[in-house]
Design an enzyme around this catalytic site. Structure first.
Site, PDB file in Angstrom:
ATOM      1  N   ASP B 197      33.841  49.593  47.364  1.00 45.62           N
ATOM      2  CA  ASP B 197      34.790  48.630  46.817  1.00 45.62           C
ATOM      3  C   ASP B 197      35.930  48.616  47.812  1.00 45.62           C
ATOM      4  O   ASP B 197      36.746  49.540  47.859  1.00 45.62           O
ATOM      5  CB  ASP B 197      35.289  49.085  45.432  1.00 45.62           C
ATOM      6  CG  ASP B 197      36.186  48.033  44.801  1.00 45.62           C
ATOM      7  OD1 ASP B 197      36.893  47.343  45.554  1.00 45.62           O
ATOM      8  OD2 ASP B 197      36.186  47.906  43.571  1.00 45.62           O
ATOM      9  N   HIS B 198      35.964  47.598  48.659  1.00 44.42           N
ATOM     10  CA  HIS B 198      36.866  47.664  49.806  1.00 44.42           C
ATOM     11  C   HIS B 198      38.339  47.717  49.394  1.00 44.42           C
ATOM     12  O   HIS B 198      39.187  48.100  50.188  1.00 44.42           O
ATOM     13  CB  HIS B 198      36.610  46.523  50.789  1.00 44.42           C
ATOM     14  CG  HIS B 198      37.026  45.182  50.309  1.00 44.42           C
ATOM     15  ND1 HIS B 198      36.191  44.360  49.600  1.00 44.42           N
ATOM     16  CD2 HIS B 198      38.198  44.531  50.417  1.00 44.42           C
ATOM     17  CE1 HIS B 198      36.835  43.257  49.303  1.00 44.42           C
ATOM     18  NE2 HIS B 198      38.051  43.320  49.781  1.00 44.42           N
ATOM     19  N   HIS B 261      37.169  45.364  41.565  1.00 51.30           N
ATOM     20  CA  HIS B 261      38.467  45.603  42.208  1.00 51.30           C
ATOM     21  C   HIS B 261      39.587  45.879  41.197  1.00 51.30           C
ATOM     22  O   HIS B 261      40.355  46.825  41.341  1.00 51.30           O
ATOM     23  CB  HIS B 261      38.874  44.393  43.054  1.00 51.30           C
ATOM     24  CG  HIS B 261      37.856  44.000  44.071  1.00 51.30           C
ATOM     25  ND1 HIS B 261      37.126  44.928  44.773  1.00 51.30           N
ATOM     26  CD2 HIS B 261      37.451  42.784  44.515  1.00 51.30           C
ATOM     27  CE1 HIS B 261      36.317  44.292  45.613  1.00 51.30           C
ATOM     28  NE2 HIS B 261      36.491  42.993  45.467  1.00 51.30           N
TER      29      HIS B 261
END
Lengths: 353, 513
Positions: B197-198, B261
């Site tokens: 999950d950047h 996110h």
């Protein structure tokens, strides 16, 4: 008359008592810029001719390190006691948009006056922000406890020292007086940062790792003016390897490994090359080499072993003081590794010429 | 024996040399994010020696063509510019592997090539598989990796590891996520699985824990006694440019953004202090937050706590933009939400009664991701009798992107003989204080995966708990589309008025960004 040929880099001349008011006016006149500060950054020299150069260095440093810069040059030979001061701001576009500025106050102190350096420092700090002090040259008697007790970080360059042993002793006393509260950063140590990373990286390689106990030769090549940087790096190699010094002579050190094996160190001074131009560690049928051409911003790293060969490039350390200081500041930390290698460094100083 | 030169040198887990195999190597993610991230790690001297990169994809490309394309994009997007010497050094270790994702022979050839590389490297055969392909190929890739023997520990290779990084979307429902987890865990051990999950790789997301647990002033106030509510906003001014309408219209804002996110950010803000900073220490606390979310599992609760919306034609930055249903690759009768606002309740001792308002949407006035912590107002015994009263409670804002930083709103007396107050802002900008650019999220995450540090990756239970929460809302929408209609708002505005109403009925308003 000022010792400076020109004071144009230093900004507007101001009376010492009017500095705060003039700085305020400077910011009121410019609504488009933001005054940012992450620390008090103080640069001190006893060579007044460096004041201009230091201002240029601050111009570079503030690109990545917003600060209140205070530059102090001391002309201790002057007979009359007087002070000259200037203010300016160094502005840079952050990510091509907002103009971020760091203010700078410069002082040229003439003559001898008790406690004036200390007072000049303490009177012009942004409160609460850390105080980073870059002492240029030898530690004089002005490097005293009342001053260094308030420093968070002391930066110096031992390559400027005529007597490194004396410098280290003063440093250790300051560390002891401050009970280790002051972080010390030697730019000569910073000069080998990427060399040290490269050594660690090379010995991550399983073949290199396997060959490590067989290392019998170490070669270090550096400019003679960076002898201290080379010896600090060597002291780190020796300390980490668990080797001990047996014998030293000019350009040669005989070490002994924990297993009782002899390791020969060859020190070569080459003023045409990069500040540190080579570190090679070899064993029978094995060689790990890190090298740098003069002016090149990369380190070439290689391993040669039987049927095994690795080559790659990595970043190299800066050559200039501004770059070295910037990289120190960006890494932060307590720098305890440097202190750990000092005893070995002191021993190597005996024979490192 | 450990490498003696490593000790004391760096204060992070050591990234180990490995072969990185990227599935979907011809795609945008590889060109724009992954290779530039590896390049920037090389520039910073962080990339371990001996890293080899293999691009696995279907197109008939040569090594040279593949490298040229990567180089072209790296020149455009690398945050540190493009250095020929470092690029050459990296490119020499990049190669292309052509194969269909379903072709077992392709995996056998990959296995042979990886063995060959291990022999050349003369060391451990560590492998990092990065699944950056379209999600419909995840199963094929994982199962074929298993069949080719590439995912298991090898008895002939002591200390070697095989890890997998899986890109989002990690499932589209709880059921598909569970299925994918079964496949992943049937192929790789959970400790070798890195669900990316950047957002968690972003500097400011990592700073949330530092802000909370390294500053003594915040943590004692970080609870229901002092905090009135928390808002999390993820606004995007773009719409469906670049062909993203096809994917987005299937997913929608709730599943595309909130499930991963935003719930990750919420869990970082709301979690209890972990016992240590190990991956599981942190993730144990995060998952407790997600598990404690009150479930909106009836149409009535969804109607009361969630708003979904779609934009109609409007104006952004002086340009006319189409409505959602007129966007490229979006169905003209689409019922997919391009905006969602929800009230979350974390039913723990610390957060009892404190709402977390979350909103995310496309075609909002600007791009901004922020968390704002709204503290309770002071008792009304002193200044409230004064003209104007106390303007506002204190607000702590953590800006995730862009313009990363932290600000604190507080009240101050206006100069003058009367006692009037105005809010003032103390503001910290990363860009102003640290001119050095932060590493891209993918740099940090790739390095962590090579080092075996899963702290910034989502664990199986986190993903499934998040889907459990999201699925119920989505099901209510699907089953009750008439009772729970999609609200509309003009592009370029801050969302539908129903979203404002969501806060207004609690006596609150969205923070103006």
């Amino acid at each position: 008359m000022s010792m400076l040929n020109s004071s144009e880099n230093l900004g507007i001349p101001v009376e010492v008592g009017a500095i705060d008011g003039e700085l305020k006016k400077l910011w009121e006149a410019d609504e488009a810029s933001t005054n940012a500060s992450l620390m008090n950054f103080l640069v001190y020299t006893e060579d007044p001719s460096r004041l201009q150069e230091n201002s240029q260095t601050i111009q570079e440093l503030t690109r990545e390190n917003a600060c209140r810069a205070v530059l102090i040059a001391m002309n201790r030979k002057a007979i009359d006691v007087k002070v000259e001061s200037w203010i300016t701001a160094h502005c840079h576009l952050a990510h091509g948009k907002k103009s971020i500025c760091s203010e700078q106050v410069s002082f040229l102190l003439h003559g001898k006056s008790l406690g004036r350096l200390r007072n000049t420092v303490f009177a012009h700090l942004n409160s609460d922000l850390p105080l980073v002090f870059w002492w240029q040259g030898e530690f004089s008697e002005l490097f005293e406890e009342r001053l260094y007790r308030l420093l968070d970080r002391l930066i110096f360059d031992s390559s400027d020292w005529a007597d490194p042993k004396r410098g280290v002793r003063r440093l250790l006393k300051a560390r002891s007086d401050t009970k280790g509260g002051m972080v010390t950063q030697d730019l000569s140590w910073t000069r080998s940062y990427y060399y040290r990373l490269a050594v660690a990286r090379l010995f991550d390689d399983p073949m290199a790792h396997k060959a490590f106990p067989e290392i019998e030769k170490v070669r270090v090549k550096a400019q003679s003016k960076h002898r201290i940087a080379a010896l600090l790096m060597l002291a780190w190699v020796v300390t980490r390897s668990g080797w001990s010094v047996q014998y030293q002579e000019t350009g040669r050190v005989i070490l002994e490994s924990r297993e009782g094996r002899e390791v020969v160190v060859e020190l070569i001074w080459d003023d045409e090359g990069a500040p540190i131009s080579e570190l090679e560690m070899s064993a029978p049928n094995f060689k790990a080499r890190i090298s740098r051409e003069a002016g090149n911003s990369h380190l070439c790293q290689s391993i040669r072993a039987e049927s095994h060969s690795v080559d790659f490039s990595g970043p190299a350390d800066y050559d200039d003081s501004a770059g070295l200081v910037a990289s120190q500041l960006s890494r932060g930390g307590k720098n305890s590794l440097f202190l750990n290698v000092l005893p070995q460094f002191m021993e190597l100083l005996e024979g490192g010429r | 024996m450990n490498n003696p030169f490593r000790e004391d040198l760096v204060s992070r887990n050591l990234a180990e040399a490995c072969s990185v195999v990227i599935f979907g190597a011809t795609g945008d993610l590889t060109h724009r994010k992954l290779i530039p991230a590896l390049y920037n790690l090389a520039i910073d001297g962080e990339l371990p020696a001996g890293v080899r990169i293999l691009g696995f994809a279907r197109r008939d490309w040569s090594n040279e063509f593949f490298r040229e394309g990567l180089e072209t994009l790296n020149r455009q997007v690398s945050r540190t510019g493009h250095d020929e010497e470092i690029w050459e050094s990296l490119a020499a270790n990049i190669e292309y592997h052509k194969s269909e994702f379903q072709d077992k022979g392709g995996y056998k050839r990959l296995s042979d090539r990886l063995d060959e590389i291990d022999r050349e490297r003369g060391g451990k055969g560590n492998r990092l598989f990065y699944i950056a392909s379209a999600p419909e190929y995840f199963d094929d890739i994982l199962l074929n990796l298993k069949e080719a023997g590439l995912s298991q520990e090898r008895p002939d290779c002591d200390g070697c590891w095989s890890r997998v990084i899986v890109e989002k979307p990690f499932g589209t429902t709880l059921g598909t996520a569970q299925h994918l987890n079964e496949v992943v865990n049937g192929t790789f051990e959970e400790k070798e699985t890195y669900r990316i999950d950047h957002y968690l790789g972003k500097e400011t997301a990592q700073n949330i824990m530092v802000l909370r647990f390294a500053n003594a002033i915040f943590e004692p106030m970080w609870n229901k006694e002092h905090i009135d509510h928390i808002q999390i906003t993820c606004a995007e001014h773009l719409g469906m440019e670049g062909g993203r309408g096809g994917y987005y219209d299937e997913a929608g804002a709730l599943r595309d953004m909130v499930q991963n996110h935003l719930l990750q950010l919420l869990s970082l803000v709301a979690m209890e202090p972990p016992t240590d900073l190990t991956a599981d220490g942190v993730r144990d606390e995060k998952v407790k937050v997600i598990r404690s979310l009150r479930q909106w599992d009836t149409p009535e609760l969804v109607a009361e706590n969630v708003v979904r919306g779609q934009y109609v034609a409007g104006n952004i930055n002086g340009k006319e933009v189409p409505g959602y249903r007129d966007e490229d690759r979006v169905k003209s009768d689409s019922e997919t939400e391009a905006y969602v606002a929800l009230r979350c309740m974390v039913d723990t001792w610390r957060w009892s009664g404190v709402p977390f308002y979350v909103r995310v949407g496309k075609r909002l006035p600007k791009k901004a991701t922020e968390i704002s912590v709204h503290f309770k107002e002071t008792p009304s015994v002193l200044f409230n009798a004064m003209p104007g009263g106390v303007p506002t409670g204190n607000v702590l804002v953590i800006r995730i992107q862009p313009d990363e930083g932290i600000s604190l709103m507080m009240n101050s007396k206006l100069p003058g003989t009367t006692l009037r107050m105005e809010p003032v802002k103390m503001d910290f900008h990363y860009a102003s204080s640290f001119g050095k650019s932060s590493p891209e999220a993918y740099e940090r995450l790739l390095l962590d995966a090579m080092a075996g540090d899963a702290t910034l990756f989502a664990r199986r239970d986190e993903v499934e708990e998040a889907w459990r929460f999201i699925d119920k809302i989505h099901k209510a929408w699907t089953d009750n589309s008439e009772e729970l209609p999609i609200a509309q708002f003009p592009a370029g505005s801050w969302g539908p008025w129903e979203a404002d109403e969501l806060l207004a009925k609690d006596g609150r308003t969205w923070r103006r960004l």
